[in-house]
Design a protein around this motif. Sequence first.
Motif, PDB file in Angstrom:
ATOM      1  N   ALA A   1      83.365 -79.077  -5.229  1.00  0.00           N
ATOM      2  CA  ALA A   1      82.000 -78.769  -4.802  1.00  0.00           C
ATOM      3  C   ALA A   1      81.269 -78.120  -5.968  1.00  0.00           C
ATOM      4  CB  ALA A   1      81.991 -77.843  -3.588  1.00  0.00           C
ATOM      5  N   ASN A   2      79.975 -78.352  -6.039  1.00  0.00           N
ATOM      6  CA  ASN A   2      79.134 -77.754  -7.057  1.00  0.00           C
ATOM      7  C   ASN A   2      78.147 -76.833  -6.357  1.00  0.00           C
ATOM      8  OD1 ASN A   2      77.658 -77.090  -9.267  1.00  0.00           O
ATOM      9  ND2 ASN A   2      77.093 -79.166  -9.821  1.00  0.00           N
ATOM     10  N   THR A   3      78.578 -75.595  -6.146  1.00  0.00           N
ATOM     11  CA  THR A   3      77.742 -74.604  -5.496  1.00  0.00           C
ATOM     12  C   THR A   3      77.948 -73.273  -6.185  1.00  0.00           C
ATOM     13  OG1 THR A   3      77.196 -73.529  -3.401  1.00  0.00           O
ATOM     14  CG2 THR A   3      79.492 -74.123  -3.738  1.00  0.00           C
ATOM     15  N   ASP A   4      76.920 -72.464  -6.253  1.00  0.00           N
ATOM     16  CA  ASP A   4      76.999 -71.255  -7.049  1.00  0.00           C
ATOM     17  C   ASP A   4      77.567 -70.036  -6.335  1.00  0.00           C
ATOM     18  OD1 ASP A   4      76.074 -72.437  -9.355  1.00  0.00           O
ATOM     19  OD2 ASP A   4      73.988 -72.101  -8.856  1.00  0.00           O
ATOM     20  N   GLU A   5      77.336 -69.872  -5.045  1.00  0.00           N
ATOM     21  CA  GLU A   5      77.707 -68.608  -4.426  1.00  0.00           C
ATOM     22  C   GLU A   5      78.885 -68.699  -3.468  1.00  0.00           C
ATOM     23  OE1 GLU A   5      74.389 -66.480  -2.897  1.00  0.00           O
ATOM     24  OE2 GLU A   5      73.179 -66.884  -4.666  1.00  0.00           O
TER      25      GLU A   5
ATOM     26  N   PHE B   1      89.205 -77.314  -5.082  1.00  0.00           N
ATOM     27  CA  PHE B   1      89.913 -76.712  -3.961  1.00  0.00           C
ATOM     28  C   PHE B   1      91.410 -77.018  -3.939  1.00  0.00           C
ATOM     29  CE2 PHE B   1      85.473 -77.219  -2.505  1.00  0.00           C
ATOM     30  CZ  PHE B   1      85.173 -75.874  -2.374  1.00  0.00           C
ATOM     31  N   GLY B   2      91.902 -77.760  -4.917  1.00  0.00           N
ATOM     32  CA  GLY B   2      93.324 -78.022  -5.015  1.00  0.00           C
ATOM     33  C   GLY B   2      93.841 -79.079  -4.071  1.00  0.00           C
TER      34      GLY B   2
ATOM     35  N   THR C   1      93.709 -73.557  -6.371  1.00  0.00           N
ATOM     36  CA  THR C   1      92.252 -73.647  -6.456  1.00  0.00           C
ATOM     37  C   THR C   1      91.766 -73.049  -7.775  1.00  0.00           C
ATOM     38  OG1 THR C   1      91.843 -71.498  -5.389  1.00  0.00           O
ATOM     39  CG2 THR C   1      92.107 -73.418  -3.951  1.00  0.00           C
ATOM     40  N   GLN C   2      90.570 -73.473  -8.173  1.00  0.00           N
ATOM     41  CA  GLN C   2      89.980 -72.909  -9.386  1.00  0.00           C
ATOM     42  C   GLN C   2      88.458 -72.970  -9.316  1.00  0.00           C
ATOM     43  OE1 GLN C   2      90.620 -75.149 -13.068  1.00  0.00           O
ATOM     44  NE2 GLN C   2      91.457 -76.828 -11.853  1.00  0.00           N
ATOM     45  N   LEU C   3      87.863 -72.070 -10.055  1.00  0.00           N
ATOM     46  CA  LEU C   3      86.410 -72.013 -10.193  1.00  0.00           C
ATOM     47  C   LEU C   3      86.079 -72.086 -11.666  1.00  0.00           C
ATOM     48  CD1 LEU C   3      83.539 -71.562  -9.082  1.00  0.00           C
ATOM     49  CD2 LEU C   3      83.972 -69.095  -9.286  1.00  0.00           C
TER      50      LEU C   3
ATOM     51  N   ARG D   1      93.352 -69.316  -8.173  1.00  0.00           N
ATOM     52  CA  ARG D   1      93.900 -68.618  -7.003  1.00  0.00           C
ATOM     53  C   ARG D   1      94.703 -69.628  -6.189  1.00  0.00           C
ATOM     54  NH1 ARG D   1      92.069 -63.960  -3.651  1.00  0.00           N
ATOM     55  NH2 ARG D   1      91.204 -63.380  -5.640  1.00  0.00           N
ATOM     56  N   ASN D   2      95.868 -69.227  -5.706  1.00  0.00           N
ATOM     57  CA  ASN D   2      96.679 -70.083  -4.844  1.00  0.00           C
ATOM     58  C   ASN D   2      96.385 -69.798  -3.381  1.00  0.00           C
ATOM     59  OD1 ASN D   2      97.994 -71.364  -6.948  1.00  0.00           O
ATOM     60  ND2 ASN D   2      99.671 -69.907  -6.996  1.00  0.00           N
ATOM     61  N   ILE D   3      96.287 -70.871  -2.591  1.00  0.00           N
ATOM     62  CA  ILE D   3      96.099 -70.766  -1.148  1.00  0.00           C
ATOM     63  C   ILE D   3      97.376 -71.275  -0.488  1.00  0.00           C
ATOM     64  CG2 ILE D   3      94.704 -71.492   0.831  1.00  0.00           C
ATOM     65  CD1 ILE D   3      93.147 -69.800  -1.230  1.00  0.00           C
TER      66      ILE D   3
END
Length: 191
Positions: free
Chosen positions: A101-105, A95-96, A123-125, A139-141
């Motif tokens: 977090a380790n979640t899929d959806e 989340f930067g 942030t990154q996934l 993505r930047n927040i």
Amino acid sequence: TDGDNYIFDMGDGNTINTNSQAINYNYENTSQEVQNFTISLISSINQLCSDTSSTTVNVYPKVSSRYISDTAGCSPLDIQFYNLSLGANNSIWDFGNGQTANTDEIANMQYTNTGSQTQIFNTQLISTSEYGCADTSFRNIYVYPTPLVNFIASPSSQMLPNSTVEITNNSSSGNWAYLWDFGDNNQSDLE
């Protein structure tokens, strides 16, 4: 060994004719299944004597990391991230702000900005498949600061004929725009 001409049949309909013993070739698998390609090499000397060798290459499905979310707002900012990745069975969110977090959806995060300048959270996934293939999206927040409004009116009560009240703005410092409403249909935009 000892060849002077090589024909590589890449197993996907492409052939490469070269005098080099080594080539680089890229396979891409956009399906959801493992694809198998049988590569054949025909080696010849003076185009007279030749020999053939084959092997199979397994190409795992491509992982495409993608997500959507809001990208800007005032602090405290609640963001909901939606994972749209393809070909992945595991996702890790960064989340930067030092939290992961380790979640899929869907993932949720609240961002705060206690300063007076906009803060940017990168942030990154990271999406990974069951075969260990991975892709990362970013993505930047933008979290805008929220002023802490405070003022003092002195004196707080008056007796006529006195009618002057001194108002002191004690709001948090920052590059804010102000709008005063004095309660008597008069307004001001002075600091």
